[in-house]
Each structure stands twice: as structure tokens, then as C-alpha cells.
Design an enzyme around this catalytic site. Sequence first.
Site, PDB file in Angstrom:
ATOM      1  N   GLN A 123      21.977  63.772  11.585  1.00 53.68           N
ATOM      2  CA  GLN A 123      21.055  63.387  12.662  1.00 53.68           C
ATOM      3  C   GLN A 123      21.842  63.034  13.916  1.00 53.68           C
ATOM      4  O   GLN A 123      21.273  62.855  14.978  1.00 53.68           O
ATOM      5  CB  GLN A 123      20.238  62.150  12.253  1.00 53.68           C
ATOM      6  CG  GLN A 123      19.235  62.385  11.145  1.00 53.68           C
ATOM      7  CD  GLN A 123      18.592  61.091  10.662  1.00 53.68           C
ATOM      8  OE1 GLN A 123      18.785  60.698   9.518  1.00 53.68           O
ATOM      9  NE2 GLN A 123      17.848  60.403  11.518  1.00 53.68           N
ATOM     10  N   PHE A 130      15.610  61.152   7.350  1.00 53.84           N
ATOM     11  CA  PHE A 130      14.921  59.886   7.115  1.00 53.84           C
ATOM     12  C   PHE A 130      15.806  58.672   7.418  1.00 53.84           C
ATOM     13  O   PHE A 130      15.609  57.602   6.864  1.00 53.84           O
ATOM     14  CB  PHE A 130      14.349  59.819   5.698  1.00 53.84           C
ATOM     15  CG  PHE A 130      13.439  60.969   5.372  1.00 53.84           C
ATOM     16  CD1 PHE A 130      12.213  61.086   6.012  1.00 53.84           C
ATOM     17  CD2 PHE A 130      13.814  61.954   4.468  1.00 53.84           C
ATOM     18  CE1 PHE A 130      11.374  62.170   5.752  1.00 53.84           C
ATOM     19  CE2 PHE A 130      12.984  63.042   4.200  1.00 53.84           C
ATOM     20  CZ  PHE A 130      11.757  63.139   4.841  1.00 53.84           C
ATOM     21  N   GLU A 174      21.818  59.387   9.837  1.00 52.95           N
ATOM     22  CA  GLU A 174      22.033  58.875  11.197  1.00 52.95           C
ATOM     23  C   GLU A 174      23.508  58.544  11.382  1.00 52.95           C
ATOM     24  O   GLU A 174      24.123  58.912  12.367  1.00 52.95           O
ATOM     25  CB  GLU A 174      21.163  57.632  11.449  1.00 52.95           C
ATOM     26  CG  GLU A 174      21.322  57.099  12.868  1.00 52.95           C
ATOM     27  CD  GLU A 174      20.390  55.940  13.212  1.00 52.95           C
ATOM     28  OE1 GLU A 174      19.318  55.818  12.599  1.00 52.95           O
ATOM     29  OE2 GLU A 174      20.747  55.151  14.101  1.00 52.95           O
ATOM     30  N   ARG A 231      16.324  44.908  14.113  1.00 54.17           N
ATOM     31  CA  ARG A 231      14.940  45.384  14.113  1.00 54.17           C
ATOM     32  C   ARG A 231      14.080  44.565  13.154  1.00 54.17           C
ATOM     33  O   ARG A 231      12.888  44.355  13.399  1.00 54.17           O
ATOM     34  CB  ARG A 231      14.844  46.887  13.824  1.00 54.17           C
ATOM     35  CG  ARG A 231      13.511  47.467  14.255  1.00 54.17           C
ATOM     36  CD  ARG A 231      13.448  48.966  14.074  1.00 54.17           C
ATOM     37  NE  ARG A 231      13.846  49.721  15.241  1.00 54.17           N
ATOM     38  CZ  ARG A 231      13.077  49.930  16.319  1.00 54.17           C
ATOM     39  NH1 ARG A 231      11.858  49.426  16.381  1.00 54.17           N
ATOM     40  NH2 ARG A 231      13.524  50.641  17.332  1.00 54.17           N
ATOM     41  N   ARG A 281      13.828  55.237   7.747  1.00 53.53           N
ATOM     42  CA  ARG A 281      12.515  55.231   8.409  1.00 53.53           C
ATOM     43  C   ARG A 281      11.916  53.820   8.540  1.00 53.53           C
ATOM     44  O   ARG A 281      11.492  53.226   7.556  1.00 53.53           O
ATOM     45  CB  ARG A 281      11.571  56.129   7.632  1.00 53.53           C
ATOM     46  CG  ARG A 281      10.498  56.796   8.467  1.00 53.53           C
ATOM     47  CD  ARG A 281       9.788  57.838   7.643  1.00 53.53           C
ATOM     48  NE  ARG A 281       8.979  58.722   8.485  1.00 53.53           N
ATOM     49  CZ  ARG A 281       8.406  59.838   8.032  1.00 53.53           C
ATOM     50  NH1 ARG A 281       8.554  60.201   6.788  1.00 53.53           N
ATOM     51  NH2 ARG A 281       7.695  60.590   8.838  1.00 53.53           N
ATOM     52  N   PHE A 313      13.754  51.319   9.826  1.00 55.84           N
ATOM     53  CA  PHE A 313      15.003  50.693  10.260  1.00 55.84           C
ATOM     54  C   PHE A 313      14.952  49.160  10.232  1.00 55.84           C
ATOM     55  O   PHE A 313      15.247  48.493  11.217  1.00 55.84           O
ATOM     56  CB  PHE A 313      15.305  51.191  11.689  1.00 55.84           C
ATOM     57  CG  PHE A 313      16.751  51.176  12.083  1.00 55.84           C
ATOM     58  CD1 PHE A 313      17.641  52.113  11.607  1.00 55.84           C
ATOM     59  CD2 PHE A 313      17.240  50.198  12.965  1.00 55.84           C
ATOM     60  CE1 PHE A 313      18.981  52.108  11.998  1.00 55.84           C
ATOM     61  CE2 PHE A 313      18.573  50.184  13.361  1.00 55.84           C
ATOM     62  CZ  PHE A 313      19.437  51.148  12.876  1.00 55.84           C
ATOM     63  N   THR A 354      17.112  49.692  19.496  1.00 56.68           N
ATOM     64  CA  THR A 354      17.243  48.270  19.819  1.00 56.68           C
ATOM     65  C   THR A 354      18.518  48.013  20.625  1.00 56.68           C
ATOM     66  O   THR A 354      18.602  47.007  21.319  1.00 56.68           O
ATOM     67  CB  THR A 354      17.235  47.426  18.536  1.00 56.68           C
ATOM     68  OG1 THR A 354      18.233  47.937  17.661  1.00 56.68           O
ATOM     69  CG2 THR A 354      15.884  47.499  17.850  1.00 56.68           C
ATOM     70  N   ALA A 385      15.162  56.350  15.595  1.00 60.19           N
ATOM     71  CA  ALA A 385      14.326  55.360  16.272  1.00 60.19           C
ATOM     72  C   ALA A 385      13.002  55.971  16.751  1.00 60.19           C
ATOM     73  O   ALA A 385      12.371  55.448  17.667  1.00 60.19           O
ATOM     74  CB  ALA A 385      15.087  54.708  17.440  1.00 60.19           C
ATOM     75  N   GLU A 416       8.361  57.171  12.659  1.00 57.94           N
ATOM     76  CA  GLU A 416       8.480  56.075  11.699  1.00 57.94           C
ATOM     77  C   GLU A 416       7.229  55.206  11.531  1.00 57.94           C
ATOM     78  O   GLU A 416       6.942  54.747  10.422  1.00 57.94           O
ATOM     79  CB  GLU A 416       9.633  55.146  12.112  1.00 57.94           C
ATOM     80  CG  GLU A 416      10.995  55.785  12.087  1.00 57.94           C
ATOM     81  CD  GLU A 416      12.015  54.919  12.841  1.00 57.94           C
ATOM     82  OE1 GLU A 416      11.996  54.908  14.078  1.00 57.94           O
ATOM     83  OE2 GLU A 416      12.794  54.232  12.172  1.00 57.94           O
TER      84      GLU A 416
END
Length: 756
Positions: free
Chosen positions: A191, A222, A226, A304, A336, A338, A434, A503, A706
Site C-alpha cells: 500500500q 486492509f 501499509e 487514532r 481497517r 486503525f 492523524t 486512512a 474504513e
Amino acid sequence: MKNYDSEKHVKGESQFVDDLLTPAGLLHIIVFASTVAHAKILKIDYSEALNSIGVAGIITSKDIPGENQIGGIIQDEPLLAEEYVHFIGQPIALVVADTILHAKDASVKIKIEFEKLHVITDPREAFQKGELIMSPRIFASGDVDSTWLKCDYVIEGTAESGGQEHLYLETQGAFAYPLETGGIRIISSTQGPTQVQRASAKVLGLPMNKVEVDVTRIGGGFGGKEDQASTWGCIAALAAWKLNKPVKIILSRQDDMRMTGKRHPYSSDFKIGLSSAGKVLAYEVTFYQNAGASADLSPAVLDRTLFHAVNSYYVPNVKATAISCRTNLPPNTAFRGFGGPQGMFVMEAALYKASEVMGIEYRKLQELNLITEGDTFYYGQTIENSTIQRCWQETNTKYDVDSIQERIEDFNRNNKLFKKGFSLMPVCFGISFTNTFMNQASALVHVYSDGSISVSTGAIEMGQGVNMKIRQTVASVFSVDIELVKIESTNTTRAANTSPTAASAGADMNGKAAEIASNIILEKLLNVAAQKLNVKNNSSITLKDGYVYLNSTPELSWFQLVQAAFQSRTNLSSQAQYAVPGIYFDRTINKGKPFAYYAIGTAIIEVTLDCLRGIYEFDSVKVVHDYGKSFSFVVDRGQTEGAIIQGLGWMTIEEIIYNKDGKLITDALSTYKVPDIHFTPKEIEIEFLENVKNDAGIKGSKAIGEPPLMYGIGAFFAILNAMKAFNPDKEYKLSAPITPEKVLCELYPENVNSLV
Ligand code: MTE
Ligand code: HPA
Ligand code: MOS
């Protein structure tokens, strides 16, 4: 279903890393990994393995030309273990051979001796022993301590939520080959191409401009790719670099499940204070996050959790403490939501517990405390143009919640062994990374002389439909047939310094960048048209459906316009960056406006519980969701359904179990149950909230990747309600996932024990 890739997917023609045609002489990697969760490595003997058939080399940390470090936020994660191992599945060495089987044969010939050390799998134990990833983070507003006395009810409790396996269809993998220019190209299932590029450059000791990462699409992420795709990208790159050969690594499903991190399990304590009328006056919560053996994305996930600690509610006094605890498990990572779902679950658990103690219906308590227009969330962001109340009200009226309740109560009166339960779940999820600086994206657009259009951005297509959305956006800027627009692979030489597609902001940010780049070209084309049509300026000229209009007369085709522009040496390429405006967050006081906007909605979930067996079926999930002005209905609906089902799975049947030695027990699909078609709710009804628009989102829409996952949280409380209908006097644990096994044990503790 017209997603960009649908047809190729259905025909099996879409290529993933393992499908690429590879050059002759390709080498394969098997990772030699730790079999113990915490130990000092005393001795390793590679000699027999090195002499095994087909082995091209064995690569250890000593072979790393650059830094043995892949930590993204905190530099605490070696690519290959040196003196110590910290979790089962931690890579120690790479066995590289001409075939996978030869690599496997060789890897079992490696002899290793460990001195075992104490293994921690429980975050609270880690906390007690001071094993923290970083110092605790505290977000607060008002004063909880002086408020408890003013509350009519103060309720305390503990809530647990479990991990979750990403189970992307395409397992982690990468294919790398050295380039003649002294660099390396990595085809990665990631990702975050820039993340793979940056980590690989560091490991190889190369400047970033010598590492190119390319991604056509990935078979799901998902969140699991990342940051954690970097490990495998680096591993392929390192082997290719050392051996000067093309090299591929594709994890087997079981290796992927054992070696990679998952959603963070949380264990949390809450204390909630309310007035007798049901208003929440104070909320104190401590989250113990099970981070695993290194930081990975845990600090950002923790943030988060704090942002979403009060979900969609207004609470005047809040103190939320979040502690990232180091355990001997694979580093847990983005998934998903986060950390948002974990925070929201505890809030819902607290409200549920309060509703029991106070004898007020849970949904009434939810409704009483929904945040309203102009209220400020406890980290400082004020609610503007909020649809929280509207979604809640429309869910209640459209689906007639009172009659659902009557029907369910009636069913429960007439059935002894089957009980139904339902629950509402409001969701308010902040859209933006964030970390403010990550909210940037770039795009490169070319209009070729034949009128066809090429678009490169930093967005990764992982099944969520981002390519479709970007394609629609660009086609609408030029007002041409969508077939003229091609979305290129995501490549670090065409989109640099990108944020991962995460995100839920991938379509918004990369779409906006593509829109800006396209508009720059459009402006030039309009000028060309003005010149060609002999008008002073381009204000009377428009492009529509492939034609150039002067006032309302079609004068030129798109193709003629592009040709004219090319002949007059107009630049038909453009690059643009988009940086989300108006967001900031001050980490010294933990206040600010971190989110561009909120994704909002409410769901009702209905379940039928078989109280003899503990199994359950979801009768329906009914939603009113604010999509802004959706322009990809099929994509948005697909994302909503998929996320809901993934959320239901997290809360109910997906149970990750590590034993006390840190060994994953649920390491196959026979022991780790994910939702399938039989699990899927019999009815999923989705209402797009009307008359809404969101200027901060692409083409007036809202991010969707998400947020709907969190509707799944309602499933937990729907099941609890059904359990209460069967056995009202028991106090049930607030422990997710609430597997059928757990339901049964909770409903019949004595009987079950006597059976054993
Ligand atoms: N949908 C599919 N089919 N596959 C995925 O891997 N990832 C989810 C979501 N939807 C995912 C998905 C996650 S975790 C995120 S953050 C978003 O997609 C990312 O894409 P977006 O920003 O374009 O929404
Ligand atoms: N979501 C996903 N990934 C992230 C975030 C976030 O909010 N912040 C940093 N990485
Ligand atoms: Mo999604 S967890 O932000 O990749």
C-alpha cells in the site's frame, strides 16, 4: 459491477506479484525465522544448508550493506535478527535457491541454538514490567476527577477486543532485480511504494533515486501492507542486490499468518459518570495496546484510538490514556479503522454497562449523548455540517426501530431456545491521516496526441476502487469518455514522496491531485480552442462529452483540440500536488483540528441466537450512511458491505489465539474462521443519506474505505441483548470476539463445566 479491474479479475487475467513473467535464472527465498518468541541466539550453523542442492546463497544481517533497520516511526526493528529474537516468525536469514523446494530443503538444515528468555504475550504484564514502546499518551479535556462527585451514576468496567488477521487474498510478496544503472527495481505488493523504497534504500545503503518501486494493484491490504510490505520488499531487494540476480519472495498463507502483525488487541479499563437523566458527564479510559515486539505503526494507531475514544458522543470531561505495550508477538499494525474501532468499542461497552445499571435502554443512552452541531470533540475539533443526528434519526424512522423492537420482544416471548437481539451503532470517523504531514498526494497527467490520457498518482488499487474513482474524476474534468483515461501503475519515479494508500484518504487526496493536474492542462486546451475559434478569451468555451463548444455550438472534437494543442507546441503534461488544507494538531497540548471532515452514519444490526448451541445468524444490517455526494455508487456500496462484514467478523468469529509461548495457534483457515457467504447477514440494506455534499472530499463525496467497519461493533451488543433475553440475570463479559464458544460458556457456565 464496473470496477476498473472487475473484468480482468473475473477472467483471472489480473496480475499480482506472483503472476508476473519473470526472467530466466530467477531465484526464490525462504525465510529462516525464529521458532521461539524471545531468546538470545547462541549459535547458528549454516554449513549444511549452504551445501544443499540449488542454494545460491544464505543472507544474514552481516550481509546488509546499509542499515539493518526498517522501523518506520521508531527505529526499533531490524530487518534480520542479530543477537536476539523477539517473536516467533522473526526473520533471521534468507535462504536463496533456484526453486522454492530447494530453498525449503536447505532451510531445515540450518542448525540454531537459543538461550530462551521470558516471553510476554499479555499487554498488562508488559506494562507492569515497564516494557513500553513509548511513554503513555494522554488526551484530556475538562476535569474528570472533580466531576465524579457530581454524577448520579459512576460505573467502572473492563473491555477486551481481539486481534484480526488481514487475510488479503494475495499474500505478502515482492520481486526485485538489479538494474544496469546500479540501482534496483522492486515490484511489491504494498500500500506504500514510498515506504518500501525508503526502507530498501536504507537497507541497501543507496540513495532513494536508485530504488524504484512499482505496483500495478494488490490483492487486498486492509492496512496489512501499509508498512509491513516493506519487510518483504527489503528482503527481495537485499537478496537481489547481494547475488546480482532477479529474486522473488512470496509468503505461503501459513508463513504470512505466522510472521506478520495483525490488528492490535486491546485490554481497557473504563469509568463512566452520568446524570440520572442519562447524560454522560465524565469518561475515563485506559487502553493497553498489545503492540507486539516493535513499534511498527503502533504509535499512530494509538493516536487514532484516542481520537475516537468517545465515538459519536459529546462528553464534557474526558481523560483517555493509551499505553503501547511491547510483547513477544509479531509487531501488530494498521488494520481497517486503525485503532478507531478499538477506542469506539470501549465507549460502547461503557454505555452498555451504564444502561444495564441505570435501567435505561442502551439505544436511548446512545441517542441522549450524540454530539450536536457546534459541539467540540475533546481534542478540540468542532463539529460542523454534521449529519450525526440526521443519520441516527433517519435510521430510526426509515427502518422503524420501535417496531423492530416490538417484533423482537414478541419473538423472544414465543421462543425459548432461540432469542433475537438488536443494537444500533452510530459511527463518526475522522478523515485524514492523524499525522498531518502525511496528508499530501501527487499526480502526473499526460494527454497524448491521439487524445488518450495517462494518469499516475500515489494511489494503490487494492480492490477498493480508487482507480475507478480517479478515472471518473479525470474523465469528468475533460468531459471525455472514461475509456480514454488509463490509470498507470503506481511507481515511485512518477509519484514521489507519497503517503501510503490508507486512512481512507486515497481517493480524496490522489483524486484531488489528479483533478488539479488535469485542470492545468484543461486551461491550456481552452486557450488553444479560443485561439483556433478566434475568440478573445476562453470564457465562452466549454468541453462537453468529447466536443468543444463555443457558447452552445459544438465546434471541434476532443481529438481535433488535442491535435491543435500539440501542433502549437502546448505542454500536454502536468504534475500537481494536493495538500489537505486547514488541518493541524498540536502534540504538546493534544488539541487541534486533525481531520478534514468526518465520515458518519448509523446502523441497526439484528441477530438470532441459538441458545442451545451458542451459534448465531445475522438477520439484517440496516444502514443510513452519509456518503457526501457519491459518484461511484457501486464502489461505495461494495466498500460498505465489505467493511460491515469484516467488522462483524472482528467482533464475533475471528479469534486470534497465541499460546503462552507466543506461538500462533490459529495459523490456518481451519482454525481461524473468517466470514463467508453463510455468515453474511441475510439482508443488508444501505440508504445513501440525501442532499449532502462535502467539498473536502473528491467531487463532493466522502471517504468510505474504513468507516463502515465500525458498524460491526453493534453486532457484539446485539448478541449480548439476545443473551440477556435468554438469561437476564447474568452479567456478561465485555470481551470480543464473542465467538459461539464464548456465548455457550457464558450462557451455561455450570453446565459446561460439569460436562467437561
Ligand atoms: N477494500 C478492499 N477491497 N481491499 C482492501 O484492502 N482496504 C481498506 C479499504 N477498503 C481495502 C479495502 C483500508 S484499510 C483502507 S485505509 C482503504 O480501503 C484505502 O483505500 P482508500 O483510501 O482509497 O479508501
Ligand atoms: N490512518 C492510517 N494510517 C496512518 C494514519 C492514519 O490515521 N496515521 C498514520 N498512518
Ligand atoms: Mo487502512 S488501516 O488505513 O490501510
